[in-house]
Scaffold this motif. Structure first.
Motif, PDB file in Angstrom:
ATOM      1  N   THR A  89       0.822  -1.207   0.000  1.00  0.00           N
ATOM      2  CA  THR A  89       0.000   0.000   0.000  1.00  0.00           C
ATOM      3  C   THR A  89       0.859   1.261   0.000  1.00  0.00           C
ATOM      4  O   THR A  89       1.970   1.274   0.527  1.00  0.00           O
ATOM      5  CB  THR A  89      -0.950   0.062   1.217  1.00  0.00           C
ATOM      6  N   ILE A  90       0.286   2.294  -0.553  1.00  0.00           N
ATOM      7  CA  ILE A  90       0.979   3.580  -0.612  1.00  0.00           C
ATOM      8  C   ILE A  90       1.104   4.170   0.788  1.00  0.00           C
ATOM      9  O   ILE A  90       2.007   4.952   1.077  1.00  0.00           O
ATOM     10  CB  ILE A  90       0.237   4.542  -1.578  1.00  0.00           C
ATOM     11  N   TRP A  91       0.199   3.751   1.685  1.00  0.00           N
ATOM     12  CA  TRP A  91       0.264   4.245   3.065  1.00  0.00           C
ATOM     13  C   TRP A  91       1.533   3.752   3.744  1.00  0.00           C
ATOM     14  O   TRP A  91       2.089   4.429   4.610  1.00  0.00           O
ATOM     15  CB  TRP A  91      -0.976   3.792   3.850  1.00  0.00           C
ATOM     16  N   ASP A  92       1.982   2.545   3.389  1.00  0.00           N
ATOM     17  CA  ASP A  92       3.230   2.029   3.968  1.00  0.00           C
ATOM     18  C   ASP A  92       4.409   2.892   3.539  1.00  0.00           C
ATOM     19  O   ASP A  92       5.321   3.148   4.325  1.00  0.00           O
ATOM     20  CB  ASP A  92       3.458   0.572   3.527  1.00  0.00           C
ATOM     21  N   GLN A 110       9.392   7.986   8.977  1.00  0.00           N
ATOM     22  CA  GLN A 110      10.643   7.605   9.645  1.00  0.00           C
ATOM     23  C   GLN A 110      11.828   8.322   9.025  1.00  0.00           C
ATOM     24  O   GLN A 110      12.756   8.739   9.725  1.00  0.00           O
ATOM     25  CB  GLN A 110      10.835   6.080   9.566  1.00  0.00           C
ATOM     26  N   VAL A 111      11.798   8.459   7.696  1.00  0.00           N
ATOM     27  CA  VAL A 111      12.873   9.186   6.997  1.00  0.00           C
ATOM     28  C   VAL A 111      12.936  10.624   7.495  1.00  0.00           C
ATOM     29  O   VAL A 111      14.003  11.142   7.833  1.00  0.00           O
ATOM     30  CB  VAL A 111      12.631   9.167   5.463  1.00  0.00           C
ATOM     31  N   LEU A 112      11.779  11.267   7.585  1.00  0.00           N
ATOM     32  CA  LEU A 112      11.740  12.674   8.005  1.00  0.00           C
ATOM     33  C   LEU A 112      12.192  12.827   9.459  1.00  0.00           C
ATOM     34  O   LEU A 112      12.917  13.763   9.807  1.00  0.00           O
ATOM     35  CB  LEU A 112      10.335  13.239   7.821  1.00  0.00           C
ATOM     36  N   SER A 170      -3.727   4.088  10.348  1.00  0.00           N
ATOM     37  CA  SER A 170      -2.382   4.219  10.937  1.00  0.00           C
ATOM     38  C   SER A 170      -1.755   5.547  10.538  1.00  0.00           C
ATOM     39  O   SER A 170      -1.150   6.237  11.360  1.00  0.00           O
ATOM     40  CB  SER A 170      -1.475   3.077  10.469  1.00  0.00           C
ATOM     41  N   PHE A 171      -1.909   5.885   9.269  1.00  0.00           N
ATOM     42  CA  PHE A 171      -1.321   7.144   8.804  1.00  0.00           C
ATOM     43  C   PHE A 171      -2.015   8.334   9.463  1.00  0.00           C
ATOM     44  O   PHE A 171      -1.366   9.303   9.851  1.00  0.00           O
ATOM     45  CB  PHE A 171      -1.394   7.263   7.278  1.00  0.00           C
ATOM     46  N   LEU A 172      -3.321   8.253   9.603  1.00  0.00           N
ATOM     47  CA  LEU A 172      -4.054   9.370  10.218  1.00  0.00           C
ATOM     48  C   LEU A 172      -3.662   9.556  11.679  1.00  0.00           C
ATOM     49  O   LEU A 172      -3.585  10.691  12.167  1.00  0.00           O
ATOM     50  CB  LEU A 172      -5.562   9.147  10.098  1.00  0.00           C
ATOM     51  N   ARG A 173      -3.407   8.453  12.386  1.00  0.00           N
ATOM     52  CA  ARG A 173      -2.945   8.575  13.778  1.00  0.00           C
ATOM     53  C   ARG A 173      -1.601   9.290  13.822  1.00  0.00           C
ATOM     54  O   ARG A 173      -1.357  10.128  14.689  1.00  0.00           O
ATOM     55  CB  ARG A 173      -2.854   7.186  14.428  1.00  0.00           C
ATOM     56  N   SER A 174      -0.737   8.962  12.869  1.00  0.00           N
ATOM     57  CA  SER A 174       0.559   9.627  12.776  1.00  0.00           C
ATOM     58  C   SER A 174       0.360  11.117  12.468  1.00  0.00           C
ATOM     59  O   SER A 174       1.026  11.982  13.055  1.00  0.00           O
ATOM     60  CB  SER A 174       1.382   8.948  11.671  1.00  0.00           C
ATOM     61  N   HIS A 184       5.326  13.055   2.721  1.00  0.00           N
ATOM     62  CA  HIS A 184       5.861  11.820   3.312  1.00  0.00           C
ATOM     63  C   HIS A 184       6.263  10.816   2.228  1.00  0.00           C
ATOM     64  O   HIS A 184       7.319  10.189   2.314  1.00  0.00           O
ATOM     65  CB  HIS A 184       4.836  11.191   4.263  1.00  0.00           C
ATOM     66  N   VAL A 185       5.409  10.664   1.236  1.00  0.00           N
ATOM     67  CA  VAL A 185       5.751   9.717   0.157  1.00  0.00           C
ATOM     68  C   VAL A 185       6.963  10.236  -0.627  1.00  0.00           C
ATOM     69  O   VAL A 185       7.847   9.457  -1.003  1.00  0.00           O
ATOM     70  CB  VAL A 185       4.550   9.467  -0.779  1.00  0.00           C
TER      71      VAL A 185
END
Lengths: 61, 158
Positions: free
Chosen positions: A31-34, A41-43, B28-32, B112-113
């Motif tokens: 997934t793109i979310w991963d 983590q990079v940031l 998960s992303f929204l929690r972050s 982020h991406v």
């Protein structure tokens, strides 16, 4: 008027079917979310990245 | 070779387990996002979010069929997701305009991406407060097309 094309023009059409760069690093089933979470983590791993996160939190607020 | 519409299969609805998996990842992303921004109590319109997942998968198929078997790269996929988030506004928050919270989530996600992609390619992202502000405005007022976001995102990595 007649509209037609030569063999050379048709070959140019074939060559012109080039698409924008579109590189994928992860598998298509990932997934793109991963990727985004890995980006977090990079940031967080560098001062510059932490500054980006701070800026993102403030923008528009 | 299929070139007529009826020669292609129809796109089938996505199965529930796949949708649930993607929803969990989105959560998960929204929690972050909530932790990073201090914006809490986000809510999600599930009907809209599932519609977005569906549209992205259709675009993945589109890439495969019309771009000579091309996969959908992360930058293009992220850009596409941003486009649908700012267009359909699946997220909402307390005391914050719907178009602002969705624009912020989309921008947060895109950067982020890009950070992920840049790291993998040994490159950097071109990020400044001004660029973030301009992108947020463009997202908030939906000034950008899908292709424009894709091209712009690609240009933010150097």
């Amino acid at each position: 008027m007649d509209i037609t094309f030569s063999e050379e023009e048709y070959n140019k059409y074939l060559v012109s079917r080039v698409y924008p760069k579109n590189e994928r690093i992860r598998g298509e089933d990932e997934t793109i979310w991963d990727a985004a979470m890995e980006g977090a983590q990079v940031l967080k791993s560098t001062p510059d990245g932490c500054a980006v996160l701070e800026s993102l939190a403030k923008v528009g607020m | 070779m299929p070139n007529k519409p009826y020669q292609f299969p129809k796109f089938e609805p996505l199965d529930q387990s796949t949708m649930r998996f993607w929803c969990a990842k989105t959560g998960s992303f929204l929690r972050s996002f909530e932790q990073d921004t201090g914006i809490n109590d986000l809510d999600t319109n599930m009907e809209v979010l599932l519609d977005i997942f569906d549209r992205i998968e259709k675009r993945r198929v589109y890439f495969h069929i019309f771009y000579d078997g091309c996969t959908l790269g992360e930058i293009n996929e992220a850009s596409l997701l941003c486009f649908w988030i700012v267009k359909l506004n699946p997220f909402s928050g307390r005391n914050i305009a719907a178009n602002l919270i969705n624009a912020k989530i989309a921008l947060h996600f895109l950067i982020h991406v890009l950070a992920y992609h840049a790291k993998k390619k040994g490159k950097k992202i071109n990020y400044t407060d001004q660029i973030a502000s301009d992108l947020l405005y463009a997202f908030r007022y939906r000034d950008l097309s899908k292709e424009a976001i894709m091209a712009l995102a690609e240009g933010l990595i150097y």
